[in-house]
Design a protein around this motif. Structure first.
Motif, PDB file in Angstrom:
ATOM      1  N   LEU A 113       0.813  -1.206   0.000  1.00 50.67           N
ATOM      2  CA  LEU A 113       0.000   0.000   0.000  1.00 50.67           C
ATOM      3  C   LEU A 113       0.853   1.265   0.000  1.00 50.67           C
ATOM      4  CD1 LEU A 113      -2.910  -0.948   2.437  1.00 50.67           C
ATOM      5  CD2 LEU A 113      -3.020  -0.644  -0.035  1.00 50.67           C
ATOM      6  N   ARG A 114       2.001   1.203   0.621  1.00 45.29           N
ATOM      7  CA  ARG A 114       2.898   2.360   0.592  1.00 45.29           C
ATOM      8  C   ARG A 114       3.382   2.630  -0.830  1.00 45.29           C
ATOM      9  NH1 ARG A 114       7.796   2.030   4.663  1.00 45.29           N
ATOM     10  NH2 ARG A 114       5.996   1.914   6.076  1.00 45.29           N
ATOM     11  N   GLU A 115       3.720   1.568  -1.558  1.00 48.94           N
ATOM     12  CA  GLU A 115       4.165   1.746  -2.942  1.00 48.94           C
ATOM     13  C   GLU A 115       3.023   2.251  -3.829  1.00 48.94           C
ATOM     14  OE1 GLU A 115       5.527  -2.105  -3.930  1.00 48.94           O
ATOM     15  OE2 GLU A 115       7.375  -1.969  -2.745  1.00 48.94           O
ATOM     16  N   ILE A 116       1.831   1.695  -3.628  1.00 47.60           N
ATOM     17  CA  ILE A 116       0.681   2.108  -4.435  1.00 47.60           C
ATOM     18  C   ILE A 116       0.297   3.553  -4.122  1.00 47.60           C
ATOM     19  CG2 ILE A 116      -1.760   1.647  -4.876  1.00 47.60           C
ATOM     20  CD1 ILE A 116      -1.169  -1.305  -4.305  1.00 47.60           C
ATOM     21  N   ASN A 117       0.363   3.927  -2.854  1.00 49.01           N
ATOM     22  CA  ASN A 117       0.039   5.299  -2.471  1.00 49.01           C
ATOM     23  C   ASN A 117       1.012   6.289  -3.110  1.00 49.01           C
ATOM     24  OD1 ASN A 117      -1.297   7.372  -1.101  1.00 49.01           O
ATOM     25  ND2 ASN A 117       0.136   7.283   0.610  1.00 49.01           N
ATOM     26  N   LYS A 118       2.260   5.931  -3.183  1.00 49.97           N
ATOM     27  CA  LYS A 118       3.251   6.795  -3.832  1.00 49.97           C
ATOM     28  C   LYS A 118       2.947   6.947  -5.318  1.00 49.97           C
ATOM     29  CE  LYS A 118       8.211   7.221  -4.756  1.00 49.97           C
ATOM     30  NZ  LYS A 118       9.548   6.599  -4.552  1.00 49.97           N
ATOM     31  N   ALA A 119       2.598   5.841  -5.974  1.00 49.37           N
ATOM     32  CA  ALA A 119       2.257   5.915  -7.399  1.00 49.37           C
ATOM     33  C   ALA A 119       1.003   6.769  -7.617  1.00 49.37           C
ATOM     34  CB  ALA A 119       2.045   4.515  -7.953  1.00 49.37           C
ATOM     35  N   ALA A 120       0.031   6.691  -6.699  1.00 52.12           N
ATOM     36  CA  ALA A 120      -1.182   7.487  -6.831  1.00 52.12           C
ATOM     37  C   ALA A 120      -0.899   8.973  -6.657  1.00 52.12           C
ATOM     38  CB  ALA A 120      -2.224   7.027  -5.815  1.00 52.12           C
ATOM     39  N   VAL A 121      -0.020   9.307  -5.716  1.00 55.70           N
ATOM     40  CA  VAL A 121       0.316  10.721  -5.499  1.00 55.70           C
ATOM     41  C   VAL A 121       1.057  11.287  -6.703  1.00 55.70           C
ATOM     42  CG1 VAL A 121       1.668  12.295  -4.080  1.00 55.70           C
ATOM     43  CG2 VAL A 121       0.304  10.520  -2.992  1.00 55.70           C
ATOM     44  N   VAL A 122       2.026  10.528  -7.227  1.00 54.40           N
ATOM     45  CA  VAL A 122       2.791  11.001  -8.386  1.00 54.40           C
ATOM     46  C   VAL A 122       1.872  11.133  -9.608  1.00 54.40           C
ATOM     47  CG1 VAL A 122       4.656  10.420  -9.978  1.00 54.40           C
ATOM     48  CG2 VAL A 122       4.956  10.070  -7.517  1.00 54.40           C
ATOM     49  N   GLY A 123       0.943  10.208  -9.782  1.00 52.48           N
ATOM     50  CA  GLY A 123       0.040  10.234 -10.922  1.00 52.48           C
ATOM     51  C   GLY A 123      -1.187  11.092 -10.730  1.00 52.48           C
ATOM     52  N   GLU A 124      -1.274  11.817  -9.592  1.00 56.66           N
ATOM     53  CA  GLU A 124      -2.403  12.708  -9.299  1.00 56.66           C
ATOM     54  C   GLU A 124      -3.733  11.948  -9.376  1.00 56.66           C
ATOM     55  OE1 GLU A 124      -2.230  16.094 -11.827  1.00 56.66           O
ATOM     56  OE2 GLU A 124      -0.278  16.753 -11.112  1.00 56.66           O
ATOM     57  N   MET A 125      -3.795  10.849  -8.630  1.00 54.85           N
ATOM     58  CA  MET A 125      -5.003  10.032  -8.590  1.00 54.85           C
ATOM     59  C   MET A 125      -5.479   9.908  -7.149  1.00 54.85           C
ATOM     60  SD  MET A 125      -4.350   7.068 -11.421  1.00 54.85           S
ATOM     61  CE  MET A 125      -6.122   6.909 -11.636  1.00 54.85           C
ATOM     62  N   THR A 126      -6.786   9.803  -6.986  1.00 58.23           N
ATOM     63  CA  THR A 126      -7.391   9.597  -5.671  1.00 58.23           C
ATOM     64  C   THR A 126      -7.403   8.104  -5.353  1.00 58.23           C
ATOM     65  OG1 THR A 126      -8.797  11.545  -5.951  1.00 58.23           O
ATOM     66  CG2 THR A 126      -9.441   9.954  -4.267  1.00 58.23           C
ATOM     67  N   LEU A 127      -6.880   7.734  -4.198  1.00 59.74           N
ATOM     68  CA  LEU A 127      -6.758   6.328  -3.819  1.00 59.74           C
ATOM     69  C   LEU A 127      -7.968   5.900  -2.998  1.00 59.74           C
ATOM     70  CD1 LEU A 127      -4.985   3.779  -3.785  1.00 59.74           C
ATOM     71  CD2 LEU A 127      -3.934   4.647  -1.682  1.00 59.74           C
ATOM     72  N   LEU A 128      -8.630   4.837  -3.436  1.00 58.97           N
ATOM     73  CA  LEU A 128      -9.747   4.230  -2.714  1.00 58.97           C
ATOM     74  C   LEU A 128      -9.400   2.780  -2.402  1.00 58.97           C
ATOM     75  CD1 LEU A 128     -12.954   5.525  -4.560  1.00 58.97           C
ATOM     76  CD2 LEU A 128     -12.085   6.246  -2.347  1.00 58.97           C
ATOM     77  N   LEU A 129      -9.604   2.373  -1.158  1.00 51.19           N
ATOM     78  CA  LEU A 129      -9.307   1.005  -0.728  1.00 51.19           C
ATOM     79  C   LEU A 129     -10.602   0.261  -0.449  1.00 51.19           C
ATOM     80  CD1 LEU A 129      -6.327   1.630   1.735  1.00 51.19           C
ATOM     81  CD2 LEU A 129      -6.254   1.221  -0.731  1.00 51.19           C
ATOM     82  N   ALA A 130     -10.668  -0.980  -0.901  1.00 51.44           N
ATOM     83  CA  ALA A 130     -11.834  -1.847  -0.663  1.00 51.44           C
ATOM     84  C   ALA A 130     -11.333  -3.171  -0.125  1.00 51.44           C
ATOM     85  CB  ALA A 130     -12.630  -2.047  -1.949  1.00 51.44           C
ATOM     86  N   TRP A 131     -12.028  -3.692   0.863  1.00 56.12           N
ATOM     87  CA  TRP A 131     -11.620  -4.951   1.491  1.00 56.12           C
ATOM     88  C   TRP A 131     -12.477  -6.123   1.032  1.00 56.12           C
ATOM     89  CZ3 TRP A 131      -9.836  -0.542   3.405  1.00 56.12           C
ATOM     90  CH2 TRP A 131      -8.582  -0.531   4.002  1.00 56.12           C
ATOM     91  N   SER A 132     -13.323  -5.911   0.055  1.00 54.51           N
ATOM     92  CA  SER A 132     -14.101  -6.996  -0.548  1.00 54.51           C
ATOM     93  C   SER A 132     -14.490  -6.569  -1.957  1.00 54.51           C
ATOM     94  CB  SER A 132     -15.348  -7.316   0.284  1.00 54.51           C
ATOM     95  OG  SER A 132     -16.274  -6.241   0.249  1.00 54.51           O
ATOM     96  N   LEU A 133     -14.854  -7.567  -2.783  1.00 57.35           N
ATOM     97  CA  LEU A 133     -15.266  -7.253  -4.147  1.00 57.35           C
ATOM     98  C   LEU A 133     -16.600  -6.503  -4.166  1.00 57.35           C
ATOM     99  CD1 LEU A 133     -14.283 -10.558  -6.005  1.00 57.35           C
ATOM    100  CD2 LEU A 133     -13.152  -8.335  -6.134  1.00 57.35           C
ATOM    101  N   ASP A 134     -17.492  -6.837  -3.236  1.00 59.49           N
ATOM    102  CA  ASP A 134     -18.759  -6.116  -3.163  1.00 59.49           C
ATOM    103  C   ASP A 134     -18.538  -4.648  -2.817  1.00 59.49           C
ATOM    104  OD1 ASP A 134     -20.276  -8.303  -3.828  1.00 59.49           O
ATOM    105  OD2 ASP A 134     -20.622  -8.917  -1.751  1.00 59.49           O
ATOM    106  N   GLU A 135     -17.615  -4.387  -1.910  1.00 60.33           N
ATOM    107  CA  GLU A 135     -17.318  -2.998  -1.565  1.00 60.33           C
ATOM    108  C   GLU A 135     -16.708  -2.263  -2.749  1.00 60.33           C
ATOM    109  OE1 GLU A 135     -14.776  -0.407   1.766  1.00 60.33           O
ATOM    110  OE2 GLU A 135     -14.591  -2.600   1.661  1.00 60.33           O
TER     111      GLU A 135
END
Length: 279
Positions: free
Chosen positions: A165-187
């Motif tokens: 998640l730390r690596e993904i969060n860094k990629a999202a910040v550099v790419g100017e994207m909003t990060l959303l986390l889901a803990w299930s496929l339904d969510e």
């Protein structure tokens, strides 16, 4: 000599045959009038020529071959009703969780999901990121700056995901994207549906509404502290009167309030006295 005007008047009642004859004459006059107007209509809107009759071989071939199934693929951009899904996501179990909006596959889009010409989302799972750590960076680079609302939806499908998640969060910040986390496929499916449903809605629709009263604003601030509820807020307001009084109170003074134990008092005290960024 008698006057003809003195004779009693007689009214003629038409028979059924006469009524039918008059009806046929009216239909003939109407048909004649339509025939006179037909050349004008045809000249203004010429009708297409009828297709030639199929040959015997073509008829036999079409009768033996099954009819092609209708395709759900549409090369057009996202419409107001349909969610566009990239072909890369075909077979993704997440699609079975998207039930409340219409969606269709589209080969002509760069993101995984296109809600509108200005809103898109990329999808990634933690397990896939561990197998292909450079995948999401390449997808973000290929996306460029084509969308103003950009979401990176991550499915957390592993227990130990802190480093990923730390690596993904860094990629999202550099790419100017909003990060959303889901803990299930339904969510995750609910997030995709919400992004589609609220694509053209103002932010006030999902923004929390806080009243202008002092108690409501104080509750909105203090209930963000863990385990502090609205009843505790009323108790603190009655004892300290102002927010500065709560902020300057000691742990002992806070714990003397009814319903505010020592642990809750320590949390309130730390919220106002500890620095926001730890050294």
């Amino acid at each position: 000599m008698s006057d003809p005007a003195d004779k009693p008047r007689r009214f003629h009642i038409p028979t059924v045959e006469e009524i039918e004859q008059r009806r046929r004459e009216a239909e003939q006059r109407l048909a004649a009038a339509s025939t006179e107007l037909q050349p004008v209509t045809t000249a203004a809107n010429p009708a297409p020529a009828p297709p030639p009759p199929p040959s015997a071989s073509a008829t036999a071939t079409s009768a033996s071959a099954p009819a092609p199934a209708p395709s759900t693929h549409s090369p057009s951009r996202a419409s107001n009703q349909t969610l566009q899904v990239n072909e890369l996501q075909r077979g993704n179990p997440l699609l079975s969780s998207i039930r409340n909006v219409r969606w269709t596959h589209n080969r002509g889009i760069l993101p995984d999901f296109e809600m509108s010409p200005h809103t898109c989302a990329l999808y990634l799972s933690i397990k896939y990121h561990r197998l292909h750590p450079d995948y999401i960076a390449r997808r973000i680079d290929a996306l460029g700056r084509q969308y103003t609302k950009r979401v990176l939806l991550v499915y957390v499908d592993t227990e130990d995901s802190k480093l990923a998640l730390r690596e993904i969060n860094k990629a999202a910040v550099v790419g100017e994207m909003t990060l959303l986390l889901a803990w299930s496929l339904d969510e995750a499916g609910r997030y995709v549906e919400a992004l589609k449903v609220y694509e053209n809605r103002p932010p006030d629709v999902i923004r929390e509404r806080v009243e202008d009263t002092f108690v409501a604003q104080l509750a909105a601030a203090l209930t963000s502290i863990r385990s502090v509820n609205k009843a505790d807020v009323l108790t603190l307001a009655a004892n300290f009167r102002t927010i500065s009084g709560v902020a300057m109170a000691s742990v002992e003074e806070l714990s003397l309030c009814p319903g505010i134990g020592e642990l809750k008092a320590q949390r309130i005290f730390r919220a106002f006295n500890e620095p926001f960024v730890s050294k």
